[in-house]
Design an enzyme around this catalytic site. Structure first.
Site, PDB file in Angstrom:
ATOM      1  N   LYS A  15       0.844  -1.216   0.000  1.00  0.00           N
ATOM      2  CA  LYS A  15       0.000   0.000   0.000  1.00  0.00           C
ATOM      3  C   LYS A  15       0.872   1.256   0.000  1.00  0.00           C
ATOM      4  CE  LYS A  15      -3.562  -2.572   2.377  1.00  0.00           C
ATOM      5  NZ  LYS A  15      -4.823  -2.541   3.040  1.00  0.00           N
ATOM      6  N   HIS A 100      -8.491  -3.240  -6.148  1.00  0.00           N
ATOM      7  CA  HIS A 100      -8.417  -3.335  -4.689  1.00  0.00           C
ATOM      8  C   HIS A 100      -9.537  -2.501  -4.073  1.00  0.00           C
ATOM      9  CE1 HIS A 100      -7.000  -2.889  -0.577  1.00  0.00           C
ATOM     10  NE2 HIS A 100      -6.309  -3.992  -0.790  1.00  0.00           N
ATOM     11  N   GLU A 102      -9.658  -0.507  -1.720  1.00  0.00           N
ATOM     12  CA  GLU A 102      -9.335   0.901  -1.437  1.00  0.00           C
ATOM     13  C   GLU A 102      -9.426   1.742  -2.703  1.00  0.00           C
ATOM     14  OE1 GLU A 102      -5.706  -0.052   0.589  1.00  0.00           O
ATOM     15  OE2 GLU A 102      -6.919  -0.927   2.191  1.00  0.00           O
ATOM     16  N   GLU A 172     -11.375 -10.465  -1.210  1.00  0.00           N
ATOM     17  CA  GLU A 172     -11.016  -9.656  -0.042  1.00  0.00           C
ATOM     18  C   GLU A 172     -12.279  -9.023   0.534  1.00  0.00           C
ATOM     19  OE1 GLU A 172      -6.651  -8.488  -0.055  1.00  0.00           O
ATOM     20  OE2 GLU A 172      -7.704  -6.918  -1.131  1.00  0.00           O
ATOM     21  N   GLY A 178      -7.528  -4.925   6.906  1.00  0.00           N
ATOM     22  CA  GLY A 178      -6.919  -4.003   7.860  1.00  0.00           C
ATOM     23  C   GLY A 178      -7.681  -3.868   9.160  1.00  0.00           C
ATOM     24  N   SER A 218      -6.655  -9.331   6.659  1.00  0.00           N
ATOM     25  CA  SER A 218      -6.066  -9.608   7.971  1.00  0.00           C
ATOM     26  C   SER A 218      -5.426 -10.997   8.058  1.00  0.00           C
ATOM     27  CB  SER A 218      -7.108  -9.395   9.082  1.00  0.00           C
ATOM     28  OG  SER A 218      -7.528  -8.039   9.099  1.00  0.00           O
TER      29      SER A 218
HETATM   30  C1  PEP Z   1      -4.956  -5.827   1.519  1.00  0.00           C
HETATM   31  O1  PEP Z   1      -4.501  -4.712   1.517  1.00  0.00           O
HETATM   32  O2  PEP Z   1      -5.200  -6.352   0.426  1.00  0.00           O
HETATM   33  C2  PEP Z   1      -5.189  -6.500   2.793  1.00  0.00           C
HETATM   34  C3  PEP Z   1      -5.772  -7.663   2.768  1.00  0.00           C
HETATM   35  O3  PEP Z   1      -4.768  -5.847   3.933  1.00  0.00           O
HETATM   36  P1  PEP Z   1      -4.633  -6.509   5.412  1.00  0.00           P
HETATM   37  O4  PEP Z   1      -3.873  -7.804   5.231  1.00  0.00           O
HETATM   38  O5  PEP Z   1      -3.870  -5.500   6.191  1.00  0.00           O
HETATM   39  O6  PEP Z   1      -6.004  -6.755   5.901  1.00  0.00           O
END
Ligand code: PEP
Length: 266
Positions: A15, A100, A102, A172, A178, A218
């Site tokens: 990131k 993603h 985000e 995801e 996160g 996570s």
């Molecule tokens: C990600 O950014 O794709 C992600 C899964 O982050 P985290 O592992 O911190 O949850």
């Protein structure tokens, strides 16, 4: 019929973190864990754009692959602030993350933008990690499959059968990114099975058996082996835990163990 073999892929999404110096140090540490010739797991790092070149040098000679966190779909030209596909391949990227959460939710990227990114990346020779995932309210309203249907169609409609081999899916769940809250191994496997069926309904099911579907949200040293032992969890997209060798290493090793059939389900 024998089980399909899909070597697990562990991808670190750094990131908007690291400095040039810390990125190089982290990359060197990971490269030591994954020397050239290591074949029990695939490992990928996705640093911020400005550090791609420095990280490419740091992992040179190892089996660690380089990826970018995003790309623009137009060829080079007047697109201030954007980065073209050929710029990524020029600095040694083999992969790019597209869609993603985000970027979907903070940068407001739409399905049509993502579809163009997927297509341009593949034409330009990149492997795409295409991310999908539902919000908590959507899961609680039993909308997960509906959301995934629309995101998969949104990004992949028009993708030719022959190009499927250049696509990895990353599931995801937004509520797990996160947050420290992880999908259970069973929840992840159920969704991955659903996504594989989504692909098999549209592409040659035999080809779909080779498509990797990663879990992200996570993932950490404690939960990695259980998640990666699921038959349809073909790797992990890791955010926070990819920023330190000490936390990334156990995830890599868990994937290697699970690839060889030695996971918690063995
Ligand atoms: C990600 O950014 O794709 C992600 C899964 O982050 P985290 O592992 O911190 O949850």
């Amino acid at each position: 019929m024998s089980e399909p073999f899909r070597r697990k892929l562990v991808a670190g999404n750094w990131k908007m973190n690291t400095t040039r110096a810390s990125a190089v140090e982290l990359a060197r540490g990971i490269a030591q864990l994954v020397p050239a010739g290591r074949t029990d797991v695939d490992v990928l790092v996705c640093p911020p754009f400005p550090y791609l070149y420095a990280v490419a040098s740091a992992i040179e000679g190892s089996a660690v692959q380089l990826g970018a966190q995003d790309v623009y779909y137009e060829p080079p030209g007047a697109f201030t602030g954007e980065v073209a596909v050929n710029m990524l391949t020029d600095v040694g990227c083999r992969f790019v993350i597209v869609g993603h959460s985000e970027r979907r939710h903070i940068l407001c990227e739409t399905d049509s933008v993502l579809r163009r990114k997927v297509a341009a990346a593949i034409v330009g020779g990149l492997e795409v990690i295409f991310c999908v995932g539902e919000h908590l309210a959507e899961r609680e309203a039993n909308q997960t499959e509906k959301i995934l249907d629309s995101q998969m169609a949104g990004g992949l409609t028009g993708l030719a059968e022959a190009d499927l081999e250049h696509v990895t899916i990353a599931y995801e769940p937004v509520w797990a990114i996160g947050t420290g809250r992880t999908a259970t191994a069973q929840q992840a496997d159920d969704v991955h099975l659903y996504l594989r069926k989504w692909l098999a309904d549209r592409y040659n099911p035999r080809r779909v058996q080779s498509t990797r579907i990663l879990y992200g949200g996570s993932v950490n040293p404690k939960n990695a082996l259980e998640l990666l032992s699921e038959p349809n969890v073909d790797g992990a997209l890791v955010g926070g835990a990819s920023l330190k060798v000490e936390t990334f290493q156990p995830i890599i090793e868990a994937a290697a163990v699970a690839t060889q059939g030695g996971g918690t389900k063995a």
